[in-house]
Design an enzyme around this catalytic site. Sequence first.
Site, PDB file in Angstrom:
ATOM      1  N   ARG A   1      36.312  38.092  39.175  1.00 40.31           N
ATOM      2  CA  ARG A   1      36.302  37.749  37.638  1.00 40.31           C
ATOM      3  C   ARG A   1      35.967  38.680  36.922  1.00 40.31           C
ATOM      4  NH1 ARG A   1      38.481  32.883  35.678  1.00 40.31           N
ATOM      5  NH2 ARG A   1      37.497  32.634  33.400  1.00 40.31           N
TER       6      ARG A   1
ATOM      7  N   GLU B   1      40.663  38.138  29.863  1.00 36.22           N
ATOM      8  CA  GLU B   1      42.146  37.994  30.272  1.00 36.22           C
ATOM      9  C   GLU B   1      42.520  36.527  29.637  1.00 36.22           C
ATOM     10  OE1 GLU B   1      41.230  37.503  34.517  1.00 36.22           O
ATOM     11  OE2 GLU B   1      41.870  35.418  34.240  1.00 36.22           O
TER      12      GLU B   1
ATOM     13  N   HIS C   1      46.060  37.980  37.318  1.00 33.73           N
ATOM     14  CA  HIS C   1      45.485  36.642  37.791  1.00 33.73           C
ATOM     15  C   HIS C   1      46.270  35.803  38.660  1.00 33.73           C
ATOM     16  CE1 HIS C   1      41.560  34.120  37.239  1.00 33.73           C
ATOM     17  NE2 HIS C   1      41.981  33.844  38.457  1.00 33.73           N
TER      18      HIS C   1
HETATM   19  P1  NAI Z   1      32.209  31.958  47.796  1.00 38.15           P
HETATM   20  O1  NAI Z   1      31.146  31.236  46.967  1.00 38.15           O
HETATM   21  O2  NAI Z   1      32.487  31.564  48.859  1.00 38.15           O
HETATM   22  O3  NAI Z   1      31.336  33.359  48.156  1.00 38.15           O
HETATM   23  C1  NAI Z   1      30.788  34.290  47.230  1.00 38.15           C
HETATM   24  C2  NAI Z   1      29.796  35.324  47.811  1.00 38.15           C
HETATM   25  O4  NAI Z   1      29.309  35.976  46.754  1.00 38.15           O
HETATM   26  C3  NAI Z   1      28.707  34.545  48.481  1.00 38.15           C
HETATM   27  O5  NAI Z   1      28.616  34.905  49.918  1.00 38.15           O
HETATM   28  C4  NAI Z   1      27.552  34.946  47.504  1.00 38.15           C
HETATM   29  O6  NAI Z   1      26.269  34.819  48.549  1.00 38.15           O
HETATM   30  C5  NAI Z   1      28.102  36.000  47.072  1.00 38.15           C
HETATM   31  N1  NAI Z   1      26.992  36.909  46.108  1.00 38.15           N
HETATM   32  C6  NAI Z   1      26.788  35.859  44.968  1.00 38.15           C
HETATM   33  N2  NAI Z   1      25.804  36.943  44.156  1.00 38.15           N
HETATM   34  C7  NAI Z   1      26.142  37.825  44.635  1.00 38.15           C
HETATM   35  C8  NAI Z   1      25.659  39.354  44.352  1.00 38.15           C
HETATM   36  N3  NAI Z   1      25.022  39.522  43.341  1.00 38.15           N
HETATM   37  N4  NAI Z   1      26.074  40.428  45.021  1.00 38.15           N
HETATM   38  C9  NAI Z   1      26.964  40.291  46.067  1.00 38.15           C
HETATM   39  N5  NAI Z   1      27.515  39.244  46.424  1.00 38.15           N
HETATM   40  C10 NAI Z   1      26.927  37.977  45.884  1.00 38.15           C
HETATM   41  O7  NAI Z   1      33.230  32.346  46.762  1.00 38.15           O
HETATM   42  P2  NAI Z   1      34.606  32.619  47.241  1.00 38.15           P
HETATM   43  O8  NAI Z   1      35.628  31.434  47.250  1.00 38.15           O
HETATM   44  O9  NAI Z   1      34.812  33.748  48.238  1.00 38.15           O
HETATM   45  O10 NAI Z   1      35.382  33.236  45.842  1.00 38.15           O
HETATM   46  C11 NAI Z   1      34.673  34.563  45.333  1.00 38.15           C
HETATM   47  C12 NAI Z   1      35.036  34.667  43.904  1.00 38.15           C
HETATM   48  O11 NAI Z   1      36.697  35.101  43.958  1.00 38.15           O
HETATM   49  C13 NAI Z   1      35.141  33.577  42.909  1.00 38.15           C
HETATM   50  O12 NAI Z   1      33.853  33.505  42.454  1.00 38.15           O
HETATM   51  C14 NAI Z   1      36.132  33.999  42.145  1.00 38.15           C
HETATM   52  O13 NAI Z   1      35.524  34.644  40.739  1.00 38.15           O
HETATM   53  C15 NAI Z   1      37.215  34.661  42.753  1.00 38.15           C
HETATM   54  N6  NAI Z   1      38.493  34.038  42.914  1.00 38.15           N
HETATM   55  C16 NAI Z   1      39.690  34.640  42.301  1.00 38.15           C
HETATM   56  C17 NAI Z   1      40.778  34.152  42.493  1.00 38.15           C
HETATM   57  C18 NAI Z   1      42.195  34.889  41.786  1.00 38.15           C
HETATM   58  O14 NAI Z   1      43.033  34.499  41.774  1.00 38.15           O
HETATM   59  N7  NAI Z   1      41.844  36.125  41.393  1.00 38.15           N
HETATM   60  C19 NAI Z   1      41.292  32.811  42.983  1.00 38.15           C
HETATM   61  C20 NAI Z   1      39.929  32.048  43.641  1.00 38.15           C
HETATM   62  C21 NAI Z   1      38.616  32.862  43.397  1.00 38.15           C
END
Ligand code: NAI
Length: 346
Positions: free
Chosen positions: A235, A264, A296
Amino acid sequence: MRIDVFSTKEYDRAFLEAENASAGHDTRFLAPRLNAETAALADGADAVCVFVNDTVDRSVIERLAAGGVRLIALRCAGFNNVDLDAAAEMGIAVCRVPAYSPHAVAEHTVAIILTLNRKIHRSWMRVREGNFELDGLLGFNLHTKTVGIVGTGQIGSVLAGLLLGFGCRVLAHDPVPDAALAARGVIFCSALEELLGASDVVSLQCPLTPETHHMIDARAVAATKPGALLIHTSRGAIIDTRAVIKGLKDGQIGGLGIDVYEEEGDLFFEDLSNHIIPDDVFARLLTFPNVLVTGHQAFFTVEALTEIARTTIANVTAFQRDGAPVHPVPAPAAPATASGQATQTG
Ligand code: NAI
């Protein structure tokens, strides 16, 4: 149920129509984004279906409620653009698609790493013009290189597996280290700076929260291994773009590959090719030969769109049948679930 789908693109329509064929809801596909000016279009609808850049603030929700809307169905995971307090007050339920394909995003992240490193985007343009020189296209082997993953949730853990397959040494930083990944050889660093200083490639897979906003700032750039590639598919606002531009100019950052950008909302998902882009920071990014931007699209696979449509229609059907969607976004007063974290997401 009548569902008015805002910000409709052809692909949204195709996947939602296919999924709705058996459910039989009355779908209306609308090109405009939902905002205060367009909310009245949903008068008479039971549900609105919205995406990441629709505006679902208090004034919009009040207008939707006046028109009879009872459900806001997000066809994405994040719900930062919805005023949940206002929705609760108006008796409108909110639901979302909590996960659709971590593989889609992880594979696109690898595509960006490989493209940026091996300069595929530049060689493609050269070859089209009959320029077969290799000068300027030198890359490095990923094999044995150190890749740091910030955030090892659903996407980060799939990415770690892919990179282990390349023979990379994988470092990770996450407040909740994953024991299963550690058992597969991923090395967890308790300090972000430790990961940044040791990684040839850094990839950001954590959510946007108050803690991660501008996590990659001037200090983090200074802590990065000189010449490292920075990859970002999470993000936009996790990166302070101006600090990274300075790092690129200094050579501290060896290349930047991003699928997301902090501003964006004014650019992505639209054809602006006949317009002047007013965002000078974004325009500066596009001038670097070692910067690769995709708009994106990391989530954009057949499998992910199928899952988004399936879950969205299932949410609406459950709401019609039981009065509650399958994946509700809890009202702020209700205790948040682990998956109900207030983050911005694709
Ligand atoms: P998730 O919730 O499964 O994993 C996020 C991880 O980040 C968790 O393990 C959490 O503990 C960790 N985290 C939280 N705060 C942190 C910090 N300060 N430092 C390091 N790690 C930290 O989420 P998921 O499904 O893996 O998605 C991750 C991100 O990917 C989403 O939040 C979203 O922003 C992005 N995304 C982007 C897409 C795209 O099309 N570009 C599509 C879907 C998601």
